[in-house]
Design a protein around this motif. Structure first.
Motif, mmCIF file in Angstrom:
data_model
loop_
_atom_site.group_PDB
_atom_site.id
_atom_site.type_symbol
_atom_site.label_atom_id
_atom_site.label_comp_id
_atom_site.label_asym_id
_atom_site.label_seq_id
_atom_site.Cartn_x
_atom_site.Cartn_y
_atom_site.Cartn_z
ATOM 1 N N SER A 1 0.831 -1.213 0.000
ATOM 2 C CA SER A 1 0.000 0.000 0.000
ATOM 3 C C SER A 1 0.858 1.252 0.000
ATOM 4 O O SER A 1 0.554 2.212 -0.708
ATOM 5 N N THR A 2 1.928 1.245 0.779
ATOM 6 C CA THR A 2 2.860 2.380 0.802
ATOM 7 C C THR A 2 4.282 1.858 0.686
ATOM 8 O O THR A 2 4.604 0.760 1.153
ATOM 9 N N TRP A 3 5.126 2.650 0.043
ATOM 10 C CA TRP A 3 6.524 2.302 -0.167
ATOM 11 C C TRP A 3 7.403 3.444 0.338
ATOM 12 O O TRP A 3 7.063 4.605 0.159
ATOM 13 N N THR A 4 8.545 3.105 0.931
ATOM 14 C CA THR A 4 9.479 4.082 1.478
ATOM 15 C C THR A 4 10.832 3.907 0.801
ATOM 16 O O THR A 4 11.313 2.778 0.657
ATOM 17 N N LEU A 5 11.439 5.011 0.401
ATOM 18 C CA LEU A 5 12.782 4.968 -0.171
ATOM 19 C C LEU A 5 13.764 4.556 0.917
ATOM 20 O O LEU A 5 13.850 5.205 1.958
ATOM 21 N N MET A 6 14.497 3.469 0.692
ATOM 22 C CA MET A 6 15.439 2.961 1.689
ATOM 23 C C MET A 6 16.880 3.320 1.374
ATOM 24 O O MET A 6 17.716 3.341 2.257
ATOM 25 N N GLY A 7 17.187 3.542 0.105
ATOM 26 C CA GLY A 7 18.560 3.848 -0.259
ATOM 27 C C GLY A 7 18.689 4.123 -1.727
ATOM 28 O O GLY A 7 17.795 3.828 -2.522
ATOM 29 N N SER A 8 19.807 4.734 -2.085
ATOM 30 C CA SER A 8 20.075 5.016 -3.489
ATOM 31 C C SER A 8 21.554 4.833 -3.770
ATOM 32 O O SER A 8 22.394 4.968 -2.876
ATOM 33 N N VAL A 9 21.863 4.516 -5.012
ATOM 34 C CA VAL A 9 23.243 4.385 -5.480
ATOM 35 C C VAL A 9 23.344 5.086 -6.819
ATOM 36 O O VAL A 9 22.347 5.281 -7.521
ATOM 37 N N SER A 10 24.544 5.484 -7.179
ATOM 38 C CA SER A 10 24.720 6.241 -8.417
ATOM 39 C C SER A 10 24.583 5.373 -9.660
ATOM 40 O O SER A 10 24.308 5.879 -10.739
ATOM 41 N N ASN A 11 24.753 4.060 -9.536
ATOM 42 C CA ASN A 11 24.649 3.158 -10.678
ATOM 43 C C ASN A 11 23.327 2.399 -10.666
ATOM 44 O O ASN A 11 22.674 2.282 -9.634
ATOM 45 N N SER A 12 22.939 1.877 -11.815
ATOM 46 C CA SER A 12 21.699 1.117 -11.931
ATOM 47 C C SER A 12 21.782 -0.189 -11.156
ATOM 48 O O SER A 12 22.806 -0.865 -11.165
ATOM 49 N N LEU A 13 20.683 -0.546 -10.495
ATOM 50 C CA LEU A 13 20.591 -1.805 -9.762
ATOM 51 C C LEU A 13 20.005 -2.879 -10.672
ATOM 52 O O LEU A 13 19.014 -2.645 -11.354
ATOM 53 N N THR A 14 20.604 -4.046 -10.655
ATOM 54 C CA THR A 14 20.134 -5.131 -11.507
ATOM 55 C C THR A 14 19.671 -6.349 -10.729
ATOM 56 O O THR A 14 18.995 -7.207 -11.276
ATOM 57 N N SER A 15 20.056 -6.455 -9.459
ATOM 58 C CA SER A 15 19.619 -7.596 -8.662
ATOM 59 C C SER A 15 19.502 -7.181 -7.196
ATOM 60 O O SER A 15 20.173 -6.250 -6.750
ATOM 61 N N LEU A 16 18.638 -7.875 -6.478
ATOM 62 C CA LEU A 16 18.412 -7.568 -5.071
ATOM 63 C C LEU A 16 17.906 -8.821 -4.382
ATOM 64 O O LEU A 16 16.964 -9.458 -4.859
ATOM 65 N N ALA A 17 18.531 -9.182 -3.276
ATOM 66 C CA ALA A 17 18.084 -10.322 -2.482
ATOM 67 C C ALA A 17 18.194 -9.944 -1.018
ATOM 68 O O ALA A 17 19.287 -9.718 -0.515
ATOM 69 N N MET A 18 17.052 -9.842 -0.363
ATOM 70 C CA MET A 18 17.033 -9.535 1.063
ATOM 71 C C MET A 18 16.963 -10.838 1.846
ATOM 72 O O MET A 18 16.091 -11.669 1.594
ATOM 73 N N TYR A 19 17.877 -11.009 2.784
ATOM 74 C CA TYR A 19 17.870 -12.174 3.662
ATOM 75 C C TYR A 19 16.858 -11.977 4.784
ATOM 76 O O TYR A 19 16.121 -12.874 5.142
ATOM 77 N N ASN A 20 16.842 -10.770 5.340
ATOM 78 C CA ASN A 20 15.872 -10.378 6.355
ATOM 79 C C ASN A 20 15.759 -8.857 6.327
ATOM 80 O O ASN A 20 16.318 -8.215 5.434
ATOM 81 N N SER A 21 15.090 -8.263 7.277
ATOM 82 C CA SER A 21 14.882 -6.806 7.286
ATOM 83 C C SER A 21 16.163 -6.020 7.473
ATOM 84 O O SER A 21 16.201 -4.820 7.187
ATOM 85 N N ASP A 22 17.209 -6.660 7.942
ATOM 86 C CA ASP A 22 18.459 -5.965 8.246
ATOM 87 C C ASP A 22 19.585 -6.224 7.259
ATOM 88 O O ASP A 22 20.572 -5.498 7.251
ATOM 89 N N PHE A 23 19.471 -7.252 6.449
ATOM 90 C CA PHE A 23 20.600 -7.625 5.604
ATOM 91 C C PHE A 23 20.133 -8.092 4.234
ATOM 92 O O PHE A 23 19.201 -8.873 4.110
ATOM 93 N N GLY A 24 20.814 -7.595 3.216
ATOM 94 C CA GLY A 24 20.542 -8.019 1.853
ATOM 95 C C GLY A 24 21.714 -7.684 0.961
ATOM 96 O O GLY A 24 22.685 -7.056 1.386
ATOM 97 N N VAL A 25 21.629 -8.102 -0.287
ATOM 98 C CA VAL A 25 22.690 -7.883 -1.256
ATOM 99 C C VAL A 25 22.065 -7.324 -2.524
ATOM 100 O O VAL A 25 21.011 -7.778 -2.963
ATOM 101 N N ALA A 26 22.721 -6.312 -3.107
ATOM 102 C CA ALA A 26 22.235 -5.720 -4.355
ATOM 103 C C ALA A 26 23.353 -5.732 -5.388
ATOM 104 O O ALA A 26 24.506 -5.454 -5.056
#
Length: 172
Positions: A132-157
């Motif tokens: 229903s609502t989305w919050t900006l969590m972070g940004s990087v200067s390059n395009s993101l192509t993959s994202l895998a969140m392990y839990n609410s505190d840790f993930g890999v992009a």
């Protein structure tokens, strides 16, 4: 198993939480689902003609999934892929496409936006209320192509910069 032969010229992603319930997404808004390990397929109604680039089931759910793709397309299904409800994560002033998402539960999910022309080129959004609502969590200067969140505190992009570079994503 049968083959999905209609609906798209290209298939971009597939998700299955249990090997029985399956959703495939592709070009021109095509989405098909199966509840028989692919023995039979049914056309879903995505509500878009944009290419759908990714789909993920929520952990532990056979019915709840999210999909994302070109021109900011972002949607969820609560019936295994039959019908999809559109969601909006980023402002319309940021024209981008979604390449990847990570769905931790029916309430918590993350999606990565990619832009070829607007800075910052990569944005990560999170929902805690099922989209229903989305919050900006972070940004990087390059395009993101993959994202895998392990839990609410840790993930890999994965980030585009000549080669894939991995960065930690803080979920909080």
């Amino acid at each position: 198993a049968s083959t999905v032969r209609s609906g798209a010229t290209s298939w971009f992603d597939v998700s299955t939480p249990d090997g029985v319930n399956v959703i495939v997404v592709g070009g021109s808004g095509a989405v098909f689902f199966s509840n028989s390990s692919g023995t039979s397929w049914f056309a879903g109604v995505s509500g878009t003609s944009n290419s759908i680039r990714c789909v993920r089931h929520a952990n532990g759910s056979t019915y709840f999934a999210m999909s994302a793709g070109d021109n900011g397309f972002l949607a969820k299904t609560e019936n295994g892929g039959l019908s999809w409800t559109s969601m909006t994560a980023f402002p319309t002033t940021y024209s981008a496409q979604f390449k990847t998402l990570s769905v931790l539960s029916v309430t918590e999910a993350y999606v990565a936006a990619q832009s070829g022309s607007i800075d910052p080129k990569g944005l990560i959004y999170r929902t805690l209320d099922g989209g229903s609502t989305w919050t900006l969590m972070g940004s990087v200067s390059n395009s993101l192509t993959s994202l895998a969140m392990y839990n609410s505190d840790f993930g890999v992009a994965g980030v585009v910069n000549g080669a894939v570079v991995y960065a930690l994503v803080a979920g909080k």
